[in-house]
Design a protein around this motif. Sequence first.
Motif, short mmCIF file in Angstrom:
data_model
loop_
_atom_site.label_atom_id
_atom_site.label_comp_id
_atom_site.label_asym_id
_atom_site.label_seq_id
_atom_site.Cartn_x
_atom_site.Cartn_y
_atom_site.Cartn_z
N PRO A 103 14.76 11.62 35.41
CA PRO A 103 14.75 10.72 34.24
C PRO A 103 13.85 11.20 33.11
O PRO A 103 14.12 10.90 31.94
CB PRO A 103 14.26 9.39 34.83
CG PRO A 103 14.70 9.43 36.26
CD PRO A 103 14.52 10.87 36.67
N ASP A 153 9.67 6.00 34.50
CA ASP A 153 10.64 5.61 33.48
C ASP A 153 10.05 5.58 32.08
O ASP A 153 10.75 5.25 31.12
CB ASP A 153 11.23 4.23 33.80
CG ASP A 153 12.12 4.25 35.03
OD1 ASP A 153 12.78 5.28 35.24
OD2 ASP A 153 12.12 3.26 35.78
N TYR A 170 21.86 7.90 38.89
CA TYR A 170 20.61 7.48 38.26
C TYR A 170 20.04 6.21 38.89
O TYR A 170 18.84 6.16 39.21
CB TYR A 170 20.83 7.26 36.76
CG TYR A 170 19.68 6.58 36.07
CD1 TYR A 170 18.47 7.24 35.89
CD2 TYR A 170 19.79 5.27 35.62
CE1 TYR A 170 17.39 6.62 35.28
CE2 TYR A 170 18.72 4.63 35.01
CZ TYR A 170 17.53 5.31 34.83
OH TYR A 170 16.47 4.68 34.22
#
Length: 384
Positions: free
Chosen positions: A336, A268, A13
Amino acid sequence: MKTWITNGYVYHYDKRRMERKDLCIEDGKICEICSPGQGERQGNIYDASGKSVIPGFIDVHTHGGCGVDVNDALKDDFEKIGHFFALQGTTSWLCSILTDTKEQTIKSIHEALKHQKEHANCANLLGIHLEGPFLSVEFKGAMPEELLRKADMELLKEYQEEAEGNIRYITVSPEVEGIPEAVPEMKKLGITVAIGHSGADYETAMKCIENGAAACTHTCNAMKLFHQHFPSMMGAALESDIYCEAICDGRHLHPGSVRLFLKAKGYDKVVAVTDSIMAAGLPDGEYKLGVNDVVVEDGDAKLKSNGVRAGSTLTTGTALKRLIDFTGAEMEDVLPLLTMNPAKLLDVDDKIGSLEAGKDADILIVDEGYNIVDTFVKGKKIER
């Protein structure tokens, strides 16, 4: 007994890239990630050669699938939905209860709890999402108008007590009487607040955000849109730091709109959701969404009464492919939206959302075409 997933390309990640690693699972947790050939491999071996090893997907907004509607689901029905979801890539989910009568809402809560306490071979039900009843009549979408109401904290407290604290997420409209003031109280109940189904002006939406609202429900859908003189809730959602849900099926949002969200919010702060209904995974036909009759044509779900779009037939596995197609980005960049972002939104990123030692072993094996080959939920391989 340990299980080793070997020879695969494991998603990292922080670096947003795939790395050739071996991953070890024990007691439902990831216990080790190391270089291939490093140390002895004892236990069960799963050979992931030529495939990607990525975190399981988290869907915070879905009303059902494979012939089951959440509002009408019994314990065994939740098991059926959860198994279907797991095969599509969802390893954790919230069941979204559409605005309904008090009696039916409580019944749905109880059945979800029964499943949550005793389930197997399916995705993990994290808790409950209430979509309403504190929503705008003007932008009700598929919500039954006669059941919409002003903010009522006593009712919400009762629902949370019946749910034993498992209501994790709620959608409210900022302009509904009492909502801006109620947001902090909702948070005290352990509920993440999203704003949606709304014609709220910019200032009212911002007041909810300042008071702790953390997300915008299916951004652009069932809400007043941006105008240069009146940015509305959409403008507040895009300008602020809250998360924006996005239904990436190509119908609810034009691909350019998805790219706009990502440009404005960054990768994000967008959460990919399905908002799926019981028709997901099934052919065209007539279905239900809560109290509503829905007709699905060419995979597009609409209310039978007025043709208003009513949820989707999307799955998370398909959402991944659509995101890659819409953006031209690598899988590593868009992951994500389906993994860490929803985990952070619900404050469960210490347990799920990425592949790290100590986290739940919610893992997907994906081939070169981004198809889900196998799913592990808390270390157990989902049987088909």
